[in-house]
Every structure is written in C-alpha cells, then in structure tokens.
Design an enzyme around this catalytic site. Structure first.
Site, PDB file in Angstrom:
ATOM      1  N   LEU A 419       0.816  -1.215   0.000  1.00 28.00           N
ATOM      2  CA  LEU A 419       0.000   0.000   0.000  1.00 28.00           C
ATOM      3  C   LEU A 419       0.848   1.263   0.000  1.00 28.00           C
ATOM      4  O   LEU A 419       0.400   2.321  -0.433  1.00 28.00           O
ATOM      5  CB  LEU A 419      -0.916   0.010   1.228  1.00 28.00           C
ATOM      6  CG  LEU A 419      -1.941  -1.121   1.316  1.00 28.00           C
ATOM      7  CD1 LEU A 419      -2.652  -1.090   2.661  1.00 28.00           C
ATOM      8  CD2 LEU A 419      -2.953  -1.016   0.174  1.00 28.00           C
ATOM      9  N   ASP A 538       2.840  13.594  16.207  1.00 33.02           N
ATOM     10  CA  ASP A 538       3.162  13.525  14.775  1.00 33.02           C
ATOM     11  C   ASP A 538       1.882  13.560  13.950  1.00 33.02           C
ATOM     12  O   ASP A 538       1.691  12.777  13.028  1.00 33.02           O
ATOM     13  CB  ASP A 538       3.958  12.253  14.470  1.00 33.02           C
ATOM     14  CG  ASP A 538       4.680  12.336  13.119  1.00 33.02           C
ATOM     15  OD1 ASP A 538       4.879  13.471  12.628  1.00 33.02           O
ATOM     16  OD2 ASP A 538       5.050  11.288  12.570  1.00 33.02           O
TER      17      ASP A 538
END
Length: 730
Positions: A419, A538
């Site tokens: 992916l 993050d």
C-alpha cells in the site's frame, strides 16, 4: 509461691524447693514441674510443659502468653519426649538448666563454659530464655540463651547465621509433623561463605535459595522490602554473620516458621479475628524450586512452559527439554575461550561476579537486577535483538499472529499487495482466512524507527477504542520480524486526496468538514477521555487514514507520549515529528504538551481547506508559508480566498470561514493562547463569536528553515514553566 518440704528423685533428696509460678525468673532454689509455668514480665511469653497436636508426649517449651491459640515457638527436649506428667525443670549451682524425668534422669540440659556464682534463668518479653548472673542485665554476658538454639521458628531479634569465633550456627529445622517437634529433614540456613544467601535444604538437597545479599535485600526475595511490621538487617563482621528482624511495634506478634514441605511462612497475629494471618513467604511459586530449569536455564512463572534457556544458550538435550524435563539444562551455542559468566549489578553492593555454570536463575517482576553474561562476539547481534524482543513480548497485552498467517494473508508480502511505505517500513494489504481485511505494517531492517517506536505504538493504541482512531488488531514478532496488524482502511491516507490534483476533486466540502470534525473528536478522546492522556506528536495528513465511508482515523502512534496524573506538559532533549507541523515551543525548547497537538491540528485544518502543504508553500506575493498566508488573508478580510478551487464554497462559506478562524486560533505562537481540543470541537460546532487570532508560529519560510535546523539538534530541557489557559467559546 508454693513450698514443698521434700521431693524425692531416686536416691536423691531435694529439700524445701520453691515452685516457680507467675514470675519470669527461677534460681537454684526453685523448680518448674508439669503444670507450673513462668511468664515474661509483660506476659508476652510463657514457659512450661505442653503436648503438641494429638500427641500425648510432654515437652518443655515456650509459647505466646496473650493469644487464645497456643502457639509454641521453642522446644527444649525435641528428641526425647516425656511420656507422663512427672517432668521437672531446675537450675543447677553450675548454671545449667536440666530437665528431669520421673526417675531423675536428665532428659535435656543447657550448657555453659563460664564459671558462675549466682545463676538465674529468666524468660524475656522477646521470647528468649536466658541464663545469667543474678543482677547482670547485659544480654551480651548471658551464659546460655534459647535464641542461640532455634527450632522451627524465627522470632524478632533472633539471628539466622553463624558465630565465626565459636563456629556456632543459628538455623531453623522443621518439625517432623504438627504432633512431633523432633528434627525433620528440612533446614533453613544462612550460608556464611562466598556470596551470603539463605538456603532451604532437605538433607543435602537444595529446595530453595534466596539469592545473594546485594546490600539492600536478598536478590531472589523481592518481597523483602520496607514494611510497617518489621525492619530487617544483615550483619557481617569479623565475629558474626547473620540476618535479623526487628518489630516496629512491640505489641505485634510476628513469627517466621520453617514448614515440613520446605516453605517458609510469615505469620502475624490478628487480634480481631483471633487467628494467625499468613503474611507472605519468600517461596511463592513453582519457579522457586531450586535448579528447576537446570544449568544455564531461566524460569519465568508467567511463561508456558516456564523454563527457557538464557540468551545465547540452547537445550542440552532437546528431546528431554521438549518433554518438559529441564534437568539437563542448557549449553552455549558458541563456546568461550575463557570462562567468566555472570556480572550482577544492583543499587546495594555494585557488582557481584560468578564463574562457572549459572543455576537457579529466574525472572522477577519487581526489584529486578541487571545481569551481564559474557558471550561470544558472533552471538551478540542476534542475542541483543532476541533479548529485546523477548522482553517486549512479555510487556505486550495484544494478540500475537503467527508469521505464517501474516505471510499467507499478504501473499508473502508481495509487491502487488504493498500500500505504501513510511518511516517504520512498508505497509501491505492482507486478508485473513475469516475474510477480514487487514493492513500489515512491517518494520524495515533499514528503518529509521525500531523496537522503541514499535513498543510505543502498541503501548499507546492497544487499549484505545474510538471510531476516529485506527484499530490495532495484533502483532507478530517471530524470528527477526516486527509486524503490526491493523484494521484495513481502503481509502489510504488523507494526503493521497488533498495534495493530489486529480484525487482532490473527489473530496467536496462536506466530506472535508466531516474529516476535520472526526480528527478533532479523535484528538479530544486522546487528550481528555481516554485511559491515558496521549499526545500524538506527529499529527499530519499522512497519518490520517480514511475508511470505506471516508471517515478519518488517526494512526501511527510511534512517537506518542502519555501524561500521568495532573501533568499537562513535559520536555525532551530530542525533538521528533514532522517539520511544518511541529509547534514553536517544541522545536525551540523541547517542551511539548497537549497544545503541541492542537498546533498540528490547526496546520492540518488549513491544509484540508486549502489543498496545500504548509511546508514548501509558495506564493508570488510574499515569502510566507501556508500559516502566514492564511493569517494575512484573514487580517485583510479575505479568508475565503484560502479555500481550494476544487471545492464549491457558496453553500458552505460559513463553515469554511469558521474552520479557517478556528485553525488560526490553534496555530497561534504561544501555547497559552491556543484553545484545548474540547474548546476547538465546540467552536467548530456552534455559532458563537470567536476571539481574534494572534500571529501564528513559524509563519514565514525563514522561520520554518530555522525550526528545521534547530529541531534536528539535541536541545537542553527548558526549565521555563508554561501556564496553559483555556479559551472558552463565546
């Protein structure tokens, strides 16, 4: 006080002897016969004759005087019982206690090598029966004392050890049975040589060992620690080496008993229940069986099977080992040129060295110590990986997937199933046999991240459940692999849509607004409603996954941190995250808080509205980044010009304008000016007036360059405190 004119013992005649009853002392003119007792000054202990359990034999012993259950703590004639009620205890002129039977024969006696003029025997409130000169109250000058001849019970102030001068050992010996106090086969001794430790032995066979004294406690006895009942000490000098306990409250009844089966039991008397409470014992589980796992084996009571080889060692006889016969132990994979095995460090004594084969090693889950084993150089790399992964496996509260199952689900990690790839490593689509689709995140051997990030990801997401957080299903850590298995989100990540010229057309404003609100609710759960107060650290478009219905799910918790109790901020010497999303106080001073995520969320909102990345944004009219550009348009009354051309805002101009406004409040330079996530969610969902935003942090390309430079360096922790206020919606 009773007087008897004549007492006949065979051919001997004793004249006018005084029976001792109700006092703590006897002298040479007194005696104790069966039925009489003496009691310590405070009534704590009693000396007299008794029959244990169902036995009819009579013994001279000491028991507690103030409790309802007769509990004997010391016995004189353990090996020669009396078979009737004729026993008499008297003190000779030489200062020797003698126990006589019906015929006047000596059944038991004390001893002394010191001349004495006026001896007396006294029962102390410690339970110690002592012989001394009358008037001499110095216990150091005792001629004899029962504490130096313990049976199966260790009382406070008794010593377990050795007198190095006389060679006398003080140790416990279990009774043969509750009805028979004679010496059984099980003893508990303090080994006075080498690294001093306590051994429980059945004849010559070791049943249990405490581990060496390390300056704080015996290393294999984590339960031995400061407590409200007693203090303990270990003494080693030229004359003696011993272990001893001292009661913190003298009214407490406390005893340590060596049982017939090898267990050591600690008992405390509970007055309200009128019974003894088993307080705890050094021997508490199967791993305490001495040498259970053989040479160079290690026992972990939480594993199944409980025995394993030390890292760098393999079973000596694999067939026996697989049959759970671990007695042959383990051998090194790679032999050493010289043999020095073990180095133990602890807060007590620093360093202990062991040479030869290792035996009786176990995993402790508190008060553990560091063990360093010398290994062949060729083993070190694989050993370090194996050791860290094994330790990590014990910490994970997460389903474990067999590597074969994961490989099958991803067609052996086929490139066709890939992916994408991030800092952790490649991500593959997979399908389990039950039909569930999964996303498989596989740590790359060249990854910038590693075990710490892997464990951190699991720690912060495994118990978090929210529709806007990606769900972690399990992991695989077999061989050299570290793999995380997630629910599959078919629409990839948010950056795939909003930053791509073709795919951005697929996201109209209602979809984008739903994504903004979903991210906000997910962050609110992390900051306020979850079991942990989690700072993601993050937050960016790449880490927002989209499910079948394009609902957002926050992912990638490798850099997350949790705050405990009332903490609202923390600091670090190493700044991590992604440039363009890092808040000013974190980049410049290493100070991160919940408001750091708020800043990242504000950046993300402006990117979703505009379709542009903050970092690398360019505009022909100025040198500002996306934050500066949005603030400039807002201050000039033209905020809607920020919206991407691909979204029709005519019907939704109010929502777009409000999203930009809230975003600018979130990216303000000072953390105390930013709203918390609960306020941000409210601001997005109502029509109340909003405060005017102040200038954002890092709103020019120069600021961004300086942040990039500074955040790549190690920063000292800031000592400045940051007061965080909450902006309430009006």
């Amino acid at each position: 006080m009773a007087y008897i004119p004549i007492l006949l013992f065979g051919s001997s005649i004793l004249l006018v002897l005084e029976t001792a009853t109700g006092i703590d002392t006897i002298n040479t003119a007194q005696y104790i016969r069966d039925g009489d007792t003496i009691t310590s000054a405070e009534g704590t202990y009693v000396l007299g004759f008794f029959s244990p359990g169902k036995s009819r034999n009579r013994y001279l012993g000491i028991w507690y005087g103030k409790i309802s259950v007769q509990t004997v703590v010391w016995v004189a004639n353990t090996e020669i019982p009396l078979n009737d009620l004729s026993g008499v205890l008297r003190l000779t002129d030489e200062g020797i206690l003698v126990l006589l039977n019906r015929s006047g024969s000596v059944v038991w006696s004390s001893s002394t090598s010191t001349p004495v003029r006026n001896p007396v025997a006294r029962l102390l409130d410690s339970g110690n029966l002592v012989l001394k000169e009358k008037g001499d109250n110095n216990l150091e000058n005792t001629l004899w004392q029962s504490f130096q001849h313990p049976g199966n019970t260790l009382l406070p102030e008794m010593k377990l050890g050795r007198n190095k001068v006389t060679g006398m050992d003080w140790y416990l010996t279990a009774w043969k049975s509750p009805d028979d106090p004679s010496k059984g086969n099980v003893t508990c001794k303090l080994v006075p040589y080498g690294y001093t430790e306590i051994l429980v032995m059945e004849k010559s066979k070791v049943l249990y060992r405490s581990g060496p004294w390390n300056g704080l406690r015996f290393s294999g006895m984590p339960s031995l620690k400061p407590n409200p009942i007693y203090k303990f000490e270990f003494v080693s000098n030229e004359e003696e080496v011993y272990y001893r306990e001292h009661l913190t409250n003298n009214s407490t009844h406390w005893r340590v008993v060596q049982s017939q089966n090898g267990d050591i039991h600690n008992f405390k008397w509970i007055e309200k229940k009128q019974s003894w409470l088993l307080y705890g014992a050094p021997k508490t589980d199967y791993c305490d069986r001495y040498a259970l796992c053989g040479l160079n084996g290690i026992c972990n009571i939480n594993n199944s099977p409980i025995c394993d080889c030390l890292n760098g060692f393999i079973p000596n006889v694999s067939r026996d080992w697989n049959m759970m016969d671990w007695s042959k132990g383990c051998v090194r994979k790679t032999p050493l040129n010289s043999y020095s095995n073990l180095d133990i460090r602890d807060g007590g004594s620093g360093c202990l060295l062991w040479f030869g084969d290792l035996i009786d090693i176990r995993i402790l889950h508190e008060n553990d110590i560091d063990v360093y084993i010398r290994m062949a150089e060729s083993e070190l790399g694989a050993l370090e990986r194996s050791s860290r992964k094994k330790h990590m496996k014990e910490d994970l509260d997460l389903p474990l997937f067999d590597l074969d199952i994961v490989a099958c689900a991803t067609n052996n990690f086929s490139a066709d199933n890939k992916l994408g790839e991030g800092g952790f490593g490649p991500v593959y689509k997979g399908a389990l046999k039950d039909g569930r689709e999964i996303a498989v995140k596989r740590l790359s051997k060249n990854s910038r991240q590693g075990l710490d990030e892997f464990k951190n990801e699991v720690k912060h997401i495994v118990k978090l459940q929210h529709r806007n957080l990606v769900k972690l299903l399990g992991c695989s850590i077999e061989e050299d692999e570290m793999i995380l298995i997630y629910e599959f989100c078919p629409n990839k990540s948010l950056d795939f849509f909003i930053f791509d010229e073709k795919h951005r057309l697929l996201l109209d404003w209602p979809m984008r607004y739903n994504i903004i609100n979903g991210i906000a609710r997910g962050l609110l759960y992390l900051h306020q409603d979850s079991r942990l107060r989690v700072i993601h650290r993050d937050l960016k478009a790449d880490n927002i996954l989209l499910d079948y219905e394009l609902n957002p799910k926050i992912s990638d918790f490798g850099l997350a941190r949790s705050l405990g109790g009332n903490e609202i901020e923390a600091n670090t010497n190493k700044v991590v995250g992604t440039y363009g999303y890092i808040s000013p106080e974190y980049a410049n001073f290493g100070l991160y808080s919940l408001k750091s995520d708020v800043f990242g969320f504000g950046v993300l909102m402006l990117e979703i509205v505009s379709g542009n990345r903050n970092r690398g944004f360019r505009h022909p009219d100025h040198h500002m980044n996306l934050l500066g550009h949005a603030w400039r348009l807002f201050m000039e009354g033209r905020p809607l010009e920020l919206a991407a051309e691909s979204i029709a805002i005519t019907c939704y101009s109010y929502e777009v304008l409000r999203s930009i406004h809230v975003a600018l409040l979130c990216v303000q330079d000072k953390p105390e000016d930013r709203p918390n996530m609960s306020c941000a969610v409210l601001m997005l969902g109502n029509n109340d007036a909003l405060p005017q935003p102040k200038h954002p942090g890092f709103f020019t390309e120069r600021d961004l360059f300086e942040a990039s430079y500074s955040s790549s360096m190690s920063k000292p922790s800031s000592a400045n405190e940051c007061s965080i206020s909450v902006l309430e919606a009006r």
